[in-house]
Design an enzyme around this catalytic site. Structure first.
Site, PDB file in Angstrom:
ATOM      1  N   ASP A 197      -3.140  -3.058  -2.582  1.00 30.04           N
ATOM      2  CA  ASP A 197      -4.195  -2.051  -2.642  1.00 30.04           C
ATOM      3  C   ASP A 197      -4.028  -1.213  -3.911  1.00 30.04           C
ATOM      4  O   ASP A 197      -2.938  -1.145  -4.485  1.00 30.04           O
ATOM      5  CB  ASP A 197      -4.129  -1.141  -1.408  1.00 30.04           C
ATOM      6  N   ASN A 198      -5.113  -0.583  -4.356  1.00 35.75           N
ATOM      7  CA  ASN A 198      -5.067   0.446  -5.407  1.00 35.75           C
ATOM      8  C   ASN A 198      -4.603  -0.028  -6.781  1.00 35.75           C
ATOM      9  O   ASN A 198      -4.002   0.754  -7.527  1.00 35.75           O
ATOM     10  CB  ASN A 198      -4.148   1.607  -4.980  1.00 35.75           C
TER      11      ASN A 198
ATOM     12  N   ASP B 126       0.837  -1.205   0.000  1.00 29.34           N
ATOM     13  CA  ASP B 126       0.000   0.000   0.000  1.00 29.34           C
ATOM     14  C   ASP B 126       0.870   1.252   0.000  1.00 29.34           C
ATOM     15  O   ASP B 126       0.467   2.301   0.498  1.00 29.34           O
ATOM     16  CB  ASP B 126      -0.924  -0.016   1.220  1.00 29.34           C
TER      17      ASP B 126
ATOM     18  N   GLU C  92     -11.376   4.041  -1.511  1.00 32.40           N
ATOM     19  CA  GLU C  92     -11.882   4.291  -0.155  1.00 32.40           C
ATOM     20  C   GLU C  92     -12.796   5.520  -0.098  1.00 32.40           C
ATOM     21  O   GLU C  92     -12.483   6.569  -0.625  1.00 32.40           O
ATOM     22  CB  GLU C  92     -10.710   4.458   0.838  1.00 32.40           C
TER      23      GLU C  92
ATOM     24  N   LYS D 164       2.946   3.307  -5.699  1.00 35.48           N
ATOM     25  CA  LYS D 164       2.381   2.302  -6.619  1.00 35.48           C
ATOM     26  C   LYS D 164       3.422   1.814  -7.630  1.00 35.48           C
ATOM     27  O   LYS D 164       3.370   0.678  -8.053  1.00 35.48           O
ATOM     28  CB  LYS D 164       1.153   2.880  -7.324  1.00 35.48           C
TER      29      LYS D 164
HETATM   30  O1  77Q Z   1      -0.296   6.971  -2.776  1.00 35.88           O
HETATM   31  C1  77Q Z   1      -0.922   6.197  -2.051  1.00 35.88           C
HETATM   32  N1  77Q Z   1      -0.318   5.510  -1.091  1.00 35.88           N
HETATM   33  C2  77Q Z   1       1.145   5.642  -0.899  1.00 35.88           C
HETATM   34  C3  77Q Z   1       1.530   6.884  -0.068  1.00 35.88           C
HETATM   35  C4  77Q Z   1       3.025   7.080   0.026  1.00 35.88           C
HETATM   36  C5  77Q Z   1       3.728   5.831   0.527  1.00 35.88           C
HETATM   37  C6  77Q Z   1       5.186   6.115   0.846  1.00 35.88           C
HETATM   38  N2  77Q Z   1       5.760   4.944   1.495  1.00 35.88           N
HETATM   39  C7  77Q Z   1       5.256   4.338   2.586  1.00 35.88           C
HETATM   40  C8  77Q Z   1       6.089   3.296   2.937  1.00 35.88           C
HETATM   41  C9  77Q Z   1       7.131   3.268   2.017  1.00 35.88           C
HETATM   42  C10 77Q Z   1       8.302   2.467   1.893  1.00 35.88           C
HETATM   43  N3  77Q Z   1       9.174   2.711   0.886  1.00 35.88           N
HETATM   44  C11 77Q Z   1       8.936   3.726   0.017  1.00 35.88           C
HETATM   45  C12 77Q Z   1       7.815   4.548   0.094  1.00 35.88           C
HETATM   46  C13 77Q Z   1       6.921   4.321   1.111  1.00 35.88           C
HETATM   47  C14 77Q Z   1      -2.406   6.098  -2.213  1.00 35.88           C
HETATM   48  C15 77Q Z   1      -3.065   7.075  -2.970  1.00 35.88           C
HETATM   49  C16 77Q Z   1      -4.467   7.025  -3.114  1.00 35.88           C
HETATM   50  C17 77Q Z   1      -5.167   8.063  -3.919  1.00 35.88           C
HETATM   51  C18 77Q Z   1      -4.783   9.398  -3.820  1.00 35.88           C
HETATM   52  C19 77Q Z   1      -5.435  10.369  -4.573  1.00 35.88           C
HETATM   53  C20 77Q Z   1      -6.478   9.998  -5.416  1.00 35.88           C
HETATM   54  F1  77Q Z   1      -7.130  10.947  -6.127  1.00 35.88           F
HETATM   55  C21 77Q Z   1      -6.862   8.672  -5.530  1.00 35.88           C
HETATM   56  C22 77Q Z   1      -6.202   7.699  -4.785  1.00 35.88           C
HETATM   57  C23 77Q Z   1      -5.209   6.019  -2.508  1.00 35.88           C
HETATM   58  C24 77Q Z   1      -4.544   5.038  -1.753  1.00 35.88           C
HETATM   59  O2  77Q Z   1      -5.240   4.014  -1.152  1.00 35.88           O
HETATM   60  C25 77Q Z   1      -3.145   5.062  -1.615  1.00 35.88           C
HETATM   61  O3  77Q Z   1      -2.557   4.054  -0.886  1.00 35.88           O
HETATM   62 MG    MG Z   2      -3.937   2.477  -0.582  1.00 39.79          MG
END
Ligand code: 77Q
Ligand code: MG
Length: 214
Positions: A169-170, A141, A199, A144
């Site tokens: 996810d996603n 998660d 979500e 992506k």
């Molecule tokens: O970007 C998403 N998640 C990732 C966030 C950053 C993770 C960074 N990170 C964490 C651990 C880690 C370890 N190593 C490297 C990097 C690491 C996300 C986005 C949406 C979304 C957003 C806007 C929209 F308009 C529609 C959907 C919905 C979701 O459910 C999501 O999960």
């Molecule tokens: Mg997610």
């Protein structure tokens, strides 16, 4: 705005949820995100699918890539059998600080190890640092475009075993097309798509469950 959204989410948990009651923490976050401010937790609809996969696997060792505010860590950890543990990796220190407090409010800190850093740095160190052999369950998660390289890294580091379940996810929104193609075409995986919604919205999304066949 002086406070951040994760800080406002945590305040909603502390105000509306009961300490040591994971279900009340989950509900408080879902209510906040549905009626106050959207946030990128896996949410209740996809969360129900996550619960069913975690119950089916009943993992002793679980890994989560992307803690955010700790919502899915609470969903997963509340279902773990005694002695089992979830390692959750969060890159953003501000998110990590909130997630620790949400996990603690739920009373699950003994079942969760939250680690700050990047997956590419931490995955090669998992075995020696946490003394684990392989993961029974992995929830993806985080970024992506990191799903695919990190899955290959987990394979290369010998962290997957016959039957390890990956749940991503996603895979539709925002999407992880290269990851989907890989797990669906690879002879090393048995993959299945669980159609759902982004979500707290009506937008299409879903989870991909992939079993590593080794
Ligand atoms: O970007 C998403 N998640 C990732 C966030 C950053 C993770 C960074 N990170 C964490 C651990 C880690 C370890 N190593 C490297 C990097 C690491 C996300 C986005 C949406 C979304 C957003 C806007 C929209 F308009 C529609 C959907 C919905 C979701 O459910 C999501 O999960
Ligand atoms: Mg997610």
């Amino acid at each position: 705005t002086r406070t951040t959204r994760p800080q406002r989410l945590l305040r909603a948990v502390q105000k509306n949820a009961t300490r040591n009651n994971p279900l009340s923490v989950i509900s408080a976050i879902d209510d906040f995100c549905r009626h106050r401010e959207w946030a990128m937790n896996v949410g209740d609809e996809k969360g129900f699918i996550l619960d069913s996969v975690v119950n089916e696997v009943s993992p002793v060792t679980a890994l989560e890539l992307g803690a955010y505010c700790g919502y899915s860590a609470v969903r997963i950890a509340r279902l773990l059998p005694p002695g089992a543990c979830l390692i959750t990796l969060e890159f953003n220190p501000d998110y990590a600080a909130i997630a620790r407090q949400v996990i603690a409010w739920a009373g699950l800190e003994d079942k969760v190890q939250l680690v700050e850093g990047a997956s590419g740095d931490w995955i090669p160190r998992m075995k020696e640092h946490f003394g684990i052999e392989t993961f029974d369950f992995v929830f993806l998660d985080h970024w992506k475009d990191s799903y695919l390289p990190d899955t290959k890294l987990l394979e290369e580091c010998g962290l997957l075993r016959k039957g390890t379940v990956l749940l991503a996810d996603n895979v539709i929104c925002p999407g992880a097309p290269d990851y989907l193609e890989y797990v669906r075409k690879s002879l090393s995986y048995e993959s299945r798509f669980f159609k759902s919604h982004l979500e707290y919205t009506k937008a299409e999304d879903g989870l991909e469950k992939s079993v590593y066949l080794s």
